[in-house]
Write a protein that holds these residues in place. Structure first.
Motif, PDB file in Angstrom:
ATOM      1  N   SER A 253      64.799 -15.319  37.576  1.00  0.00           N
ATOM      2  CA  SER A 253      63.618 -15.129  38.412  1.00  0.00           C
ATOM      3  C   SER A 253      62.530 -14.427  37.608  1.00  0.00           C
ATOM      4  O   SER A 253      62.781 -13.866  36.531  1.00  0.00           O
ATOM      5  N   GLU A 254      61.303 -14.448  38.140  1.00  0.00           N
ATOM      6  CA  GLU A 254      60.165 -13.874  37.413  1.00  0.00           C
ATOM      7  C   GLU A 254      60.279 -12.367  37.243  1.00  0.00           C
ATOM      8  O   GLU A 254      59.537 -11.786  36.447  1.00  0.00           O
ATOM      9  N   ARG A 255      61.201 -11.726  37.947  1.00  0.00           N
ATOM     10  CA  ARG A 255      61.418 -10.291  37.717  1.00  0.00           C
ATOM     11  C   ARG A 255      62.081 -10.048  36.378  1.00  0.00           C
ATOM     12  O   ARG A 255      61.965  -8.965  35.795  1.00  0.00           O
ATOM     13  N   ASP A 256      62.822 -11.053  35.866  1.00  0.00           N
ATOM     14  CA  ASP A 256      63.631 -10.862  34.663  1.00  0.00           C
ATOM     15  C   ASP A 256      63.134 -11.637  33.452  1.00  0.00           C
ATOM     16  O   ASP A 256      63.757 -11.565  32.388  1.00  0.00           O
TER      17      ASP A 256
END
Length: 428
Positions: A253-256
């Motif tokens: 995901s864009e968090r990682d």
């Protein structure tokens, strides 16, 4: 705020640039600054500023050898003065005050990113300056900039293949279906391994997605890489003449993970890395290593490529055929409310069919419009419409369309989405 509300309103705070930096024509950022005065208010000025910045900030070394690196660059900026500053304050009575603005954004802007060591961000800030001893009104709004590759881009349509031969040991093909992927999407990686050496077996295949970031100032740069996802497969049968398998690695995901970026201060890129562990006849372990560069996009290309038009705009994607559309209206397959979205010829036929007469289209239509549609009246033959005798898949000319004095948008009840698809059979 005492007695007032101050805000920035935007059509959208997520700006999408279509195509690469060389392809994109940019977009228009539109919005308004709103001041809601609940009582008599004194204002000295109202200004708005849009600014995009790229900045890096990191530390290297320890103790007395520690050094700090920092740099900041303005990517874009623009300012509006809605009420110019003056010594004597403006006196605003109770009411709502609104100032519209728009700004063309170039197509080569870098995407927004937030990283521990660097950022690219875009922000609007509005200030209503008050007289002395009064607190200024301030409003801020962040704007997210993303880039979406065009469906025609080669990176979306061509597979990437590594094909080679390890002399006297193994021939191999490693491929991915395209070069661009987005957060949360699977990456299928196909392996085709053919042994050349006798009694060679595959022990395992490892796949890694690695992110590389380079930070730069005018005097120094720093590069680092990290594995953001990894898979390992050791389920291989021995003594085969060929091994074929597809390993699936999912983008986090864009968090990682960050999307690819390239500007003066920050560069981010990604690679798929592979390790094929082989056991030779004598028990010795060999490793085949390879890598494929890929692009991590902030938006999924397939979502935009397959996106349906907005519900109320679905009819716009159909070829215009006035005879067929008028027939569908008369049969009830298209509602009367669609008249506002049709060029004048079909709209006039709709009006005539719905009222049971053929005398006039609308009380607001001009005599010129009626002559065009009805052939000048007098009970004579109807004058051919400008597009009759031509390919009906073409829309009317701009000049013909604007004579209708109609807004080309829906109002009223909407039909089911599927009913907007015209049948292929010829209307009777």
């Amino acid at each position: 705020m005492h007695g007032s509300g101050f805000a920035i309103n935007l059509e959208t705070d997520h700006v999408i640039l279509h195509g690469s930096e060389d392809e994109s024509v940019g977009v228009i950022l539109r919005g308004s600054v709103v001041l809601d005065c609940h009582e008599h208010t004194k204002i000295k000025s109202v200004v708005l500023k849009f600014q995009g910045k790229s900045k890096v900030n990191w530390t290297e070394g320890h103790g007395s050898h520690q050094r700090h690196y920092k740099e900041e660059k303005v990517i874009i900026e623009h300012a509006w003065s809605f009420m110019p500053h003056k010594r004597k304050a403006y006196h605003l009575g109770e009411g709502l005050y609104k100032w519209d603005f728009e700004l063309p954004l170039p197509g080569d802007l870098p995407s927004t990113i937030q990283h521990d060591l660097g950022q690219v961000y875009y922000r609007l800030k509005a200030v209503a300056e008050r007289p002395a001893f009064s607190m200024n009104y301030t409003a801020k709004r962040n704007v997210l900039v993303s880039r979406l590759m065009l469906p025609s881009s080669l990176e979306l349509n061509q597979s990437v293949v590594i094909s080679n031969e390890w002399i006297d040991k193994l021939s191999y093909n490693i491929s991915v279906p395209r070069k661009v992927f987005s957060c949360g999407t699977p990456i299928p990686i196909s392996f085709d391994l053919v042994p050349i050496a006798s009694e060679l077996t595959v022990r395992s295949i490892s796949c890694s997605l690695k992110e590389y970031i380079t930070l730069s100032t005018h005097e120094h740069s720093k590069s680092e890489g990290r594995v953001v996802h990894h898979t390992h497969d050791d389920h291989f049968s021995p003594a085969l003449d060929r091994w074929t398998t597809t390993e699936v690695l999912t983008v986090p995901s864009e968090r990682d993970i960050q999307s690819d970026l390239y500007n003066d201060l920050i560069k981010i890129k990604h690679k798929l890395k592979f390790t094929v562990s082989l056991m030779n006849a004598d028990g010795h372990i060999s490793e085949l290593r390879a890598a494929i560069p890929i692009i991590i996009a902030s938006l999924a290309p397939e979502e935009d490529a397959n996106e349906l038009p907005a519900y109320e705009d679905a009819w716009k994607s159909m070829p215009y055929d006035p005879v067929l559309v008028a027939s569908l209206i008369a049969s009830g397959d298209l509602p009367a409310s669609i008249a506002r979205a049709l060029p004048i010829g079909a709209a006039a036929n709709m009006d005539a069919n719905s009222t049971g007469s053929s005398t006039t289209t609308s009380s607001s239509a001009s005599s010129i419009d009626e002559d065009v549609v009805r052939g000048g009246g007098g009970g004579g033959p109807v004058e051919p419409l400008p597009w009759q005798g031509f390919d009906l898949s073409r829309v009317p000319s701009y000049s013909t369309a604007i004579r209708s004095a109609r807004l080309y948008s829906f109002s009223g009840s909407l039909p089911p989405y599927e009913s907007l698809v015209l049948p292929s059979a010829t209307a009777s």
